[in-house]
Design a protein around this motif. Structure first.
Motif, PDB file in Angstrom:
ATOM      1  N   ILE A 157       0.844  -1.187   0.000  1.00  0.00           N
ATOM      2  CA  ILE A 157       0.000   0.000   0.000  1.00  0.00           C
ATOM      3  C   ILE A 157       0.882   1.241   0.000  1.00  0.00           C
ATOM      4  N   ASN A 158       0.258   2.407  -0.002  1.00  0.00           N
ATOM      5  CA  ASN A 158       1.001   3.655   0.051  1.00  0.00           C
ATOM      6  C   ASN A 158       1.355   4.017   1.493  1.00  0.00           C
ATOM      7  N   ALA A 159       2.190   5.016   1.645  1.00  0.00           N
ATOM      8  CA  ALA A 159       2.769   5.340   2.944  1.00  0.00           C
ATOM      9  C   ALA A 159       1.743   5.880   3.928  1.00  0.00           C
ATOM     10  N   TYR A 160       2.089   5.743   5.185  1.00  0.00           N
ATOM     11  CA  TYR A 160       1.241   6.187   6.294  1.00  0.00           C
ATOM     12  C   TYR A 160       0.913   7.670   6.168  1.00  0.00           C
ATOM     13  N   GLY A 161      -0.347   8.000   6.429  1.00  0.00           N
ATOM     14  CA  GLY A 161      -0.762   9.392   6.461  1.00  0.00           C
ATOM     15  C   GLY A 161      -1.147   9.986   5.129  1.00  0.00           C
ATOM     16  N   THR A 162      -1.024   9.221   4.054  1.00  0.00           N
ATOM     17  CA  THR A 162      -1.381   9.738   2.727  1.00  0.00           C
ATOM     18  C   THR A 162      -2.825   9.398   2.398  1.00  0.00           C
ATOM     19  N   GLY A 163      -3.411  10.227   1.558  1.00  0.00           N
ATOM     20  CA  GLY A 163      -4.757   9.932   1.099  1.00  0.00           C
ATOM     21  C   GLY A 163      -4.807   8.657   0.294  1.00  0.00           C
ATOM     22  N   ASP A 164      -3.723   8.358  -0.413  1.00  0.00           N
ATOM     23  CA  ASP A 164      -3.682   7.124  -1.191  1.00  0.00           C
ATOM     24  C   ASP A 164      -3.721   5.897  -0.282  1.00  0.00           C
ATOM     25  N   GLN A 165      -3.087   5.970   0.899  1.00  0.00           N
ATOM     26  CA  GLN A 165      -3.171   4.813   1.791  1.00  0.00           C
ATOM     27  C   GLN A 165      -4.606   4.577   2.241  1.00  0.00           C
ATOM     28  N   ALA A 166      -5.309   5.624   2.582  1.00  0.00           N
ATOM     29  CA  ALA A 166      -6.700   5.482   2.993  1.00  0.00           C
ATOM     30  C   ALA A 166      -7.530   4.845   1.886  1.00  0.00           C
ATOM     31  N   ALA A 167      -7.308   5.265   0.644  1.00  0.00           N
ATOM     32  CA  ALA A 167      -8.038   4.692  -0.479  1.00  0.00           C
ATOM     33  C   ALA A 167      -7.634   3.237  -0.708  1.00  0.00           C
ATOM     34  N   ASP A 168      -6.346   2.924  -0.522  1.00  0.00           N
ATOM     35  CA  ASP A 168      -5.890   1.541  -0.651  1.00  0.00           C
ATOM     36  C   ASP A 168      -6.606   0.640   0.343  1.00  0.00           C
ATOM     37  N   LEU A 169      -6.662   1.078   1.587  1.00  0.00           N
ATOM     38  CA  LEU A 169      -7.271   0.256   2.646  1.00  0.00           C
ATOM     39  C   LEU A 169      -8.767   0.063   2.401  1.00  0.00           C
ATOM     40  N   GLN A 170      -9.405   1.092   1.901  1.00  0.00           N
ATOM     41  CA  GLN A 170     -10.833   0.982   1.589  1.00  0.00           C
ATOM     42  C   GLN A 170     -11.052  -0.057   0.495  1.00  0.00           C
ATOM     43  N   ALA A 171     -10.168  -0.069  -0.504  1.00  0.00           N
ATOM     44  CA  ALA A 171     -10.280  -1.054  -1.576  1.00  0.00           C
ATOM     45  C   ALA A 171     -10.011  -2.461  -1.057  1.00  0.00           C
ATOM     46  N   LEU A 172      -9.026  -2.615  -0.183  1.00  0.00           N
ATOM     47  CA  LEU A 172      -8.667  -3.943   0.316  1.00  0.00           C
ATOM     48  C   LEU A 172      -9.763  -4.563   1.172  1.00  0.00           C
ATOM     49  N   GLU A 173     -10.613  -3.735   1.746  1.00  0.00           N
ATOM     50  CA  GLU A 173     -11.745  -4.267   2.511  1.00  0.00           C
ATOM     51  C   GLU A 173     -12.678  -5.101   1.639  1.00  0.00           C
ATOM     52  N   GLN A 174     -12.598  -4.892   0.332  1.00  0.00           N
ATOM     53  CA  GLN A 174     -13.461  -5.627  -0.599  1.00  0.00           C
ATOM     54  C   GLN A 174     -12.764  -6.861  -1.171  1.00  0.00           C
ATOM     55  N   THR A 175     -11.592  -7.183  -0.657  1.00  0.00           N
ATOM     56  CA  THR A 175     -10.837  -8.340  -1.136  1.00  0.00           C
ATOM     57  C   THR A 175     -10.646  -9.346  -0.007  1.00  0.00           C
ATOM     58  N   GLU A 176      -9.993 -10.463  -0.342  1.00  0.00           N
ATOM     59  CA  GLU A 176      -9.650 -11.466   0.665  1.00  0.00           C
ATOM     60  C   GLU A 176      -8.188 -11.362   1.103  1.00  0.00           C
ATOM     61  N   TYR A 177      -7.504 -10.321   0.678  1.00  0.00           N
ATOM     62  CA  TYR A 177      -6.106 -10.150   1.065  1.00  0.00           C
ATOM     63  C   TYR A 177      -6.006  -9.729   2.528  1.00  0.00           C
ATOM     64  N   THR A 178      -5.097 -10.372   3.243  1.00  0.00           N
ATOM     65  CA  THR A 178      -4.931 -10.091   4.672  1.00  0.00           C
ATOM     66  C   THR A 178      -3.516  -9.646   5.028  1.00  0.00           C
ATOM     67  N   THR A 179      -2.627  -9.619   4.044  1.00  0.00           N
ATOM     68  CA  THR A 179      -1.228  -9.273   4.312  1.00  0.00           C
ATOM     69  C   THR A 179      -0.799  -8.128   3.415  1.00  0.00           C
ATOM     70  N   ILE A 180      -0.236  -7.093   4.026  1.00  0.00           N
ATOM     71  CA  ILE A 180       0.168  -5.911   3.284  1.00  0.00           C
ATOM     72  C   ILE A 180       1.616  -5.570   3.617  1.00  0.00           C
ATOM     73  N   MET A 181       2.230  -4.776   2.745  1.00  0.00           N
ATOM     74  CA  MET A 181       3.561  -4.235   2.993  1.00  0.00           C
ATOM     75  C   MET A 181       3.417  -2.738   3.178  1.00  0.00           C
TER      76      MET A 181
END
Length: 269
Positions: A65-89
């Motif tokens: 995902i994108n770095a902490y505190g960025t708007g892109d990270q928030a959008a990444d996490l929102q997208a991942l909620e719709q997947t079965e992925y449980t491990t991130i870097m």
């Protein structure tokens, strides 16, 4: 630890190139779908859509995902909620709070900044931290430098220090450690030398940026038949000996037995 890597050869795949997903998964032990550095700002939304529309095996996939505190990270996490992925870097990881905030997702901390290098041991105390990787290029850029390696290909001292620091912190915290990428794609001998060193010092895997590096990394991690025979024999000998004992002219103690077990664990499944 909620997830154990299925093998030592990891491969980055740009998340905005879904046509490469299956090919990457077929070659590597673990695929890292990269939403950060590999994707330009204008393409990040499309990359998230690709992650959603082109699923891979969650047990063999990590999403950077994108770095902490960025708007892109928030959008990444929102997208991942719709997947079965449980491990991130988590790139540019710099604190335990940054990792903990991502729970319950498993987090591989990517250490690639001066602050991250100083705080890596503390950061890996987070309950959802499962591994660590280090990166030289962002690190050197953040310090105002322009090269992580000498002209002969060896890492400069500061990069080598962060490599060792990340490995030590990971092992002290009981999580896995990943060696960084080798950027010179045609230099397979260089990849092999670096992978051999990663094995020798205890990295659990090495990450690649090109599929041609994957078999080289796998071969470096695969023990030779002679190594496997020795490891099996010395472990079998434990049943007939107490404490420290001699085996084939070598003193066998706890570190030697740990080395033997590690050889067995590195056999291809």
């Amino acid at each position: 630890m909620n997830w154990v890597p299925p093998g030592p050869a990891w491969l980055f795949c740009p998340a905005d190139r879904p046509e490469r997903y299956e090919k990457a998964a077929a070659r590597a032990d673990v695929v890292i779908l990269d939403l950060e550095d590999a994707v330009g700002a204008a393409d990040k939304a499309g990359a998230r859509e690709s992650v959603l529309s082109t699923p891979l095996d969650p047990s063999r996939t990590v999403v950077r995902i994108n770095a902490y505190g960025t708007g892109d990270q928030a959008a990444d996490l929102q997208a991942l909620e719709q997947t079965e992925y449980t491990t991130i870097m988590l790139p540019k990881c710099e604190s335990v709070e940054q990792i903990a905030a991502l729970g319950p997702l498993n987090v591989v901390a990517l250490i690639e900044s001066p602050l991250g290098a100083i705080t890596v041991f503390d950061a890996l105390a987070a309950e959802n931290a499962i591994g660590a990787m280090w990166g030289a290029e962002d690190l050197v850029a953040a310090m105002g430098g322009n090269s992580s390696r000498h002209t002969g290909g060896q890492y400069r001292d500061v990069a080598q220090h962060v490599r060792s620091q990340t490995l030590l912190a990971a092992k002290a915290r009981g999580v896995f450690a990943l060696d960084s990428v080798f950027l010179d794609i045609p230099d397979l001998d260089g990849v092999r030398a670096e992978a051999d060193d990663a094995v020798a010092v205890g990295f659990d895997g090495k990450v690649a940026i090109h599929p041609s590096h994957i078999p080289v990394i796998r071969d470096a991690y695969a023990p030779s038949p002679d190594d496997v025979e020795w490891a099996k024999a010395v472990l079998d000998a434990v049943a007939h000996n107490r404490g420290v004992f001699a085996f084939r002219g070598q003193m066998v103690d706890a570190p030697v037995l740990a080395h033997a077990r590690r050889i067995i664990s590195r056999r291809p499944s």
